[in-house]
Enzyme design. Structure first.
Site, PDB file in Angstrom:
ATOM      1  N   LYS A 107      -7.695   1.471  -2.521  1.00 26.93           N
ATOM      2  CA  LYS A 107      -7.205   1.008  -1.207  1.00 26.93           C
ATOM      3  C   LYS A 107      -7.309   2.137  -0.170  1.00 26.93           C
ATOM      4  O   LYS A 107      -7.649   1.892   0.994  1.00 26.93           O
ATOM      5  CB  LYS A 107      -5.756   0.518  -1.347  1.00 26.93           C
ATOM      6  CG  LYS A 107      -5.051   0.169  -0.042  1.00 26.93           C
ATOM      7  CD  LYS A 107      -5.579  -1.076   0.660  1.00 26.93           C
ATOM      8  CE  LYS A 107      -4.822  -1.289   1.976  1.00 26.93           C
ATOM      9  NZ  LYS A 107      -5.224  -2.468   2.701  1.00 26.93           N
ATOM     10  N   LYS A 153       0.148   5.104   8.431  1.00 29.21           N
ATOM     11  CA  LYS A 153       0.693   5.362   7.085  1.00 29.21           C
ATOM     12  C   LYS A 153      -0.449   5.419   6.066  1.00 29.21           C
ATOM     13  O   LYS A 153      -0.514   6.326   5.230  1.00 29.21           O
ATOM     14  CB  LYS A 153       1.699   4.259   6.759  1.00 29.21           C
ATOM     15  CG  LYS A 153       2.345   4.319   5.400  1.00 29.21           C
ATOM     16  CD  LYS A 153       1.734   3.389   4.372  1.00 29.21           C
ATOM     17  CE  LYS A 153       1.762   1.934   4.774  1.00 29.21           C
ATOM     18  NZ  LYS A 153       1.251   1.040   3.734  1.00 29.21           N
ATOM     19  N   THR A 195       0.865  -1.185   0.000  1.00 26.55           N
ATOM     20  CA  THR A 195       0.000   0.000   0.000  1.00 26.55           C
ATOM     21  C   THR A 195       0.899   1.231   0.000  1.00 26.55           C
ATOM     22  O   THR A 195       1.628   1.466   0.978  1.00 26.55           O
ATOM     23  CB  THR A 195      -0.900   0.027   1.253  1.00 26.55           C
ATOM     24  OG1 THR A 195      -1.641  -1.183   1.319  1.00 26.55           O
ATOM     25  CG2 THR A 195      -1.852   1.211   1.209  1.00 26.55           C
TER      26      THR A 195
END
Ligand code: NAD
Length: 296
Positions: free
Chosen positions: A171, A239, A96
């Site tokens: 995502k 993150k 990701t």
């Protein structure tokens, strides 16, 4: 059967690489942690001490790395994939990372005739182990078609969502929903606990109706047991929330729920919880309510 360079053998990658091995593919495994490489080698992978060694003779390279800087190093760094692409000219990044970076890396590799597909995942280590991941792919139609048979070994829901970067954008949307869902569960459990409810019964009742969710099903028991083990670390969750926040800021989209969830995770970080699983968000509510789960 293909020869695959698999780079990044952590919580997720070790299971995904093992599935490729079990499906009969040859896997050339690399990680900066030698013990992670040794673990895969014991399952039949060929150990690789560098990215270049991993991609030698490979049909495709698959990356499962923590964040944008690590993918940048593996793609653009010295001895990286841009310098030494896999012979099959296919790179699948399942980490990701920032959508803009995914587009940039795909452009650099495309200039050398290499297809790069961004294919981040959802489903956690359980999904990685069982092959039940949801995979969100971006890239050209040709790149996706080439990647699809490998993705099918690792996931059950596999969608081509648009050009390079589209997988990472979806995502980011996925992570907003997960973060706010987990926050909602924390609030229900905090309220139920203060009211003296049996939290297992509360969870079962919620699961049976429209409040049910993957988070409640899979992480609810750990929250109730005071088990903050990772799983998906709070550091990685922060993150992902940062990536979603940067994307939203760039597009001028206000996301107040994301801002609140990010603040709550930052509170967890301030208490040294980066390495705990993201269900450890409930510990923030422990602190706010001055109550604790057993074993917490
Ligand atoms: P992890 O930190 O457990 O694994 C990453 C691995 O990459 C480590 O083994 C590390 O040693 C290796 N690595 C780091 N830099 C490297 C480099 N330059 N070259 C080679 N190897 C390097 O992370 P994870 O939990 O497996 O997550 C990987 C990615 O998948 C992240 O982007 C994460 O956000 C995403 N993700 C994780 C989960 C989860 O539940 N853990 C779920 C969905 C998505």
């Amino acid at each position: 059967m293909s020869r695959i360079a698999f780079i990044g053998l952590g919580t997720m990658g070790r299971h995904m690489a093992a599935r490729l091995l079990a499906a009969g593919h040859a896997v050339q495994a690399h990680d900066t942690r030698p013990e992670a490489v040794a673990e895969l080698a014991a399952q039949g992978a060929v150990p690789a001490a560098s990215v270049a060694e991993a991609v030698a003779g490979a049909d495709a390279a698959i990356l499962m790395l923590p964040d944008t800087p690590q993918v940048e190093e593996v793609v653009l760094g010295p001895g990286g994939l841009a310098a030494t692409p896999p012979a099959g000219k296919l790179v699948i990044d399942m980490s990701t990372i920032a959508a803009g970076a995914a587009r940039r890396f795909a452009e650099v590799l495309a200039a050398q005739g290499v297809e790069m597909v961004d294919a981040p995942v959802s489903g956690g280590p359980q999904g990685a182990e069982s092959g039940g991941l949801s995979i969100m792919a971006g890239g050209t139609a040709a790149g996706f078609a080439a990647a699809a048979p490998l993705l099918a070994v690792m996931g059950t829901t596999i969608r081509h969502l648009g050009p390079a970067g589209a997988g990472q954008t979806v995502k980011a949307c996925n992570q907003l929903v997960c973060a706010m869902n987990l926050q909602a569960i924390c609030e229900a459990l905090a309220l139920g606990r203060a009211a003296g409810l049996d939290l297992d019964l509360l969870r079962e009742a919620l699961l049976g109706g429209s409040a049910g969710s993957w988070m409640l099903q899979n992480l609810g028991p750990k929250m109730i047991a005071g088990d903050a083990s990772a799983g998906f670390r709070i550091g990685l969750k922060l993150k992902d929330l940062r990536l979603a926040g940067e994307l939203a800021f760039g597009l001028g989209v206000p996301l107040p729920g994301l801002a609140l969830a990010t603040s709550l995770y930052l509170e967890a970080r301030a208490h040294g919880e980066d390495g705990n699983g993201n269900q450890g968000l409930f510990r923030v509510y422990d602190r706010m309510t001055n109550q604790r789960q057993d074993n917490a």
